[in-house]
Design a protein around this motif. Sequence first.
Motif, PDB file in Angstrom:
ATOM      1  N   SER A 294       0.746  -1.259  -0.090  1.00 37.65           N
ATOM      2  CA  SER A 294      -0.042   0.050   0.198  1.00 37.65           C
ATOM      3  C   SER A 294       0.924   1.237   0.085  1.00 37.65           C
ATOM      4  O   SER A 294       0.400   2.442  -0.070  1.00 37.65           O
ATOM      5  N   ARG A 295       2.158   1.126  -0.058  1.00 36.05           N
ATOM      6  CA  ARG A 295       2.960   2.314  -0.157  1.00 36.05           C
ATOM      7  C   ARG A 295       3.772   2.103  -1.525  1.00 36.05           C
ATOM      8  O   ARG A 295       3.921   1.468  -1.958  1.00 36.05           O
ATOM      9  N   ASP A 296       3.735   3.667  -2.047  1.00 40.64           N
ATOM     10  CA  ASP A 296       4.182   3.894  -3.240  1.00 40.64           C
ATOM     11  C   ASP A 296       5.615   3.763  -3.383  1.00 40.64           C
ATOM     12  O   ASP A 296       6.351   4.676  -2.660  1.00 40.64           O
ATOM     13  N   LEU A 297       6.236   2.494  -4.128  1.00 42.87           N
ATOM     14  CA  LEU A 297       7.497   2.295  -4.078  1.00 42.87           C
ATOM     15  C   LEU A 297       7.946   2.549  -5.533  1.00 42.87           C
ATOM     16  O   LEU A 297       9.193   2.215  -5.954  1.00 42.87           O
ATOM     17  N   GLY A 298       7.266   3.638  -6.311  1.00 43.51           N
ATOM     18  CA  GLY A 298       7.544   4.082  -7.735  1.00 43.51           C
ATOM     19  C   GLY A 298       8.054   2.777  -8.467  1.00 43.51           C
ATOM     20  O   GLY A 298       8.939   2.870  -9.320  1.00 43.51           O
ATOM     21  N   GLY A 299       7.076   1.993  -8.636  1.00 44.28           N
ATOM     22  CA  GLY A 299       7.216   0.706  -9.332  1.00 44.28           C
ATOM     23  C   GLY A 299       8.075  -0.337  -8.888  1.00 44.28           C
ATOM     24  O   GLY A 299       8.106  -1.620  -9.756  1.00 44.28           O
ATOM     25  N   GLU A 300       8.799  -0.380  -7.860  1.00 41.41           N
ATOM     26  CA  GLU A 300       9.715  -1.178  -7.312  1.00 41.41           C
ATOM     27  C   GLU A 300       8.726  -2.483  -6.762  1.00 41.41           C
ATOM     28  O   GLU A 300       9.294  -3.486  -6.671  1.00 41.41           O
TER      29      GLU A 300
ATOM     30  N   MET B 129      15.760  -1.711  -1.349  1.00 47.35           N
ATOM     31  CA  MET B 129      16.397  -0.713  -0.260  1.00 47.35           C
ATOM     32  C   MET B 129      16.478   0.531  -0.467  1.00 47.35           C
ATOM     33  O   MET B 129      16.150   1.388   0.396  1.00 47.35           O
ATOM     34  N   ALA B 130      16.834   0.986  -1.749  1.00 49.01           N
ATOM     35  CA  ALA B 130      16.767   2.211  -2.228  1.00 49.01           C
ATOM     36  C   ALA B 130      15.389   2.832  -2.387  1.00 49.01           C
ATOM     37  O   ALA B 130      15.040   4.104  -2.284  1.00 49.01           O
ATOM     38  N   ALA B 131      14.460   2.027  -2.707  1.00 54.16           N
ATOM     39  CA  ALA B 131      12.905   2.583  -2.782  1.00 54.16           C
ATOM     40  C   ALA B 131      12.387   2.819  -1.445  1.00 54.16           C
ATOM     41  O   ALA B 131      11.313   3.614  -1.607  1.00 54.16           O
ATOM     42  N   LEU B 132      12.864   2.155  -0.596  1.00 50.07           N
ATOM     43  CA  LEU B 132      12.410   2.389   0.766  1.00 50.07           C
ATOM     44  C   LEU B 132      12.607   3.685   1.513  1.00 50.07           C
ATOM     45  O   LEU B 132      13.741   4.218   1.284  1.00 50.07           O
ATOM     46  N   PRO B 133      11.790   4.398   2.302  1.00 51.44           N
ATOM     47  CA  PRO B 133      12.336   5.667   2.749  1.00 51.44           C
ATOM     48  C   PRO B 133      13.365   5.283   3.718  1.00 51.44           C
ATOM     49  O   PRO B 133      13.347   4.099   4.143  1.00 51.44           O
ATOM     50  N   THR B 134      14.206   6.354   3.813  1.00 53.07           N
ATOM     51  CA  THR B 134      15.467   6.192   4.647  1.00 53.07           C
ATOM     52  C   THR B 134      14.967   5.458   6.078  1.00 53.07           C
ATOM     53  O   THR B 134      15.726   4.527   6.545  1.00 53.07           O
TER      54      THR B 134
ATOM     55  N   VAL C 136      15.682 -12.358  -2.756  1.00 47.35           N
ATOM     56  CA  VAL C 136      15.679 -11.937  -4.192  1.00 47.35           C
ATOM     57  C   VAL C 136      17.119 -11.594  -4.309  1.00 47.35           C
ATOM     58  O   VAL C 136      18.094 -11.883  -3.472  1.00 47.35           O
ATOM     59  N   SER C 137      17.468 -11.424  -5.666  1.00 49.24           N
ATOM     60  CA  SER C 137      18.910 -11.256  -6.263  1.00 49.24           C
ATOM     61  C   SER C 137      19.601  -9.985  -5.605  1.00 49.24           C
ATOM     62  O   SER C 137      18.761  -9.105  -5.003  1.00 49.24           O
ATOM     63  N   GLU C 138      20.828 -10.030  -5.537  1.00 51.39           N
ATOM     64  CA  GLU C 138      21.381  -8.954  -5.158  1.00 51.39           C
ATOM     65  C   GLU C 138      21.090  -7.649  -5.550  1.00 51.39           C
ATOM     66  O   GLU C 138      20.961  -6.633  -4.987  1.00 51.39           O
ATOM     67  N   GLY C 139      20.899  -7.527  -7.097  1.00 53.10           N
ATOM     68  CA  GLY C 139      20.626  -6.389  -7.728  1.00 53.10           C
ATOM     69  C   GLY C 139      19.167  -5.781  -7.065  1.00 53.10           C
ATOM     70  O   GLY C 139      19.115  -4.460  -7.029  1.00 53.10           O
ATOM     71  N   GLU C 140      18.282  -6.718  -7.325  1.00 53.26           N
ATOM     72  CA  GLU C 140      16.938  -6.337  -6.891  1.00 53.26           C
ATOM     73  C   GLU C 140      16.807  -6.037  -5.326  1.00 53.26           C
ATOM     74  O   GLU C 140      16.172  -5.141  -4.814  1.00 53.26           O
TER      75      GLU C 140
END
Length: 125
Positions: free
Chosen positions: A35-41, A111-116, A102-106
């Motif tokens: 339910s949180r917008d993760l920008g397509g992630e 983690m980058a899509a989550l808020p800090t 998940v894969s290392e890249g994913e």
Amino acid sequence: MNTDDVTELVRRRGDYASEEEARRVITEVLTVLGSRDLGGEAARLAAQLPSGFAELLTDPGEDAGRFGEDEFIERLRGRLDQTAAQARDAAHAVLSSIAEAVSEGERTDFMAALPTDLSGYARWN
């Protein structure tokens, strides 16, 4: 990882008494995350998750919004009918297990899509 592997990892990390309890926690955490917008992630993350978990991220039944840790934990606390501390523990057990599934890249993208203030929940020390 398959569904059973993820469930067992969450069960151990959250110190849950049963597989059913761990699955319930996984369901609620992933529903709130969906339910949180993760920008397509969310869709990219879901593509690497076992069946049964992926759908929770892509079909949350709620409009996606942008919110941080406090709102995430409050929503989770309400869904689990637990204290804030228990909801934080649940989020940590699930998000860190999902990150490992998940894969290392994913994992990096997730983690980058989550808020800090939420990204720390996706790391298990």
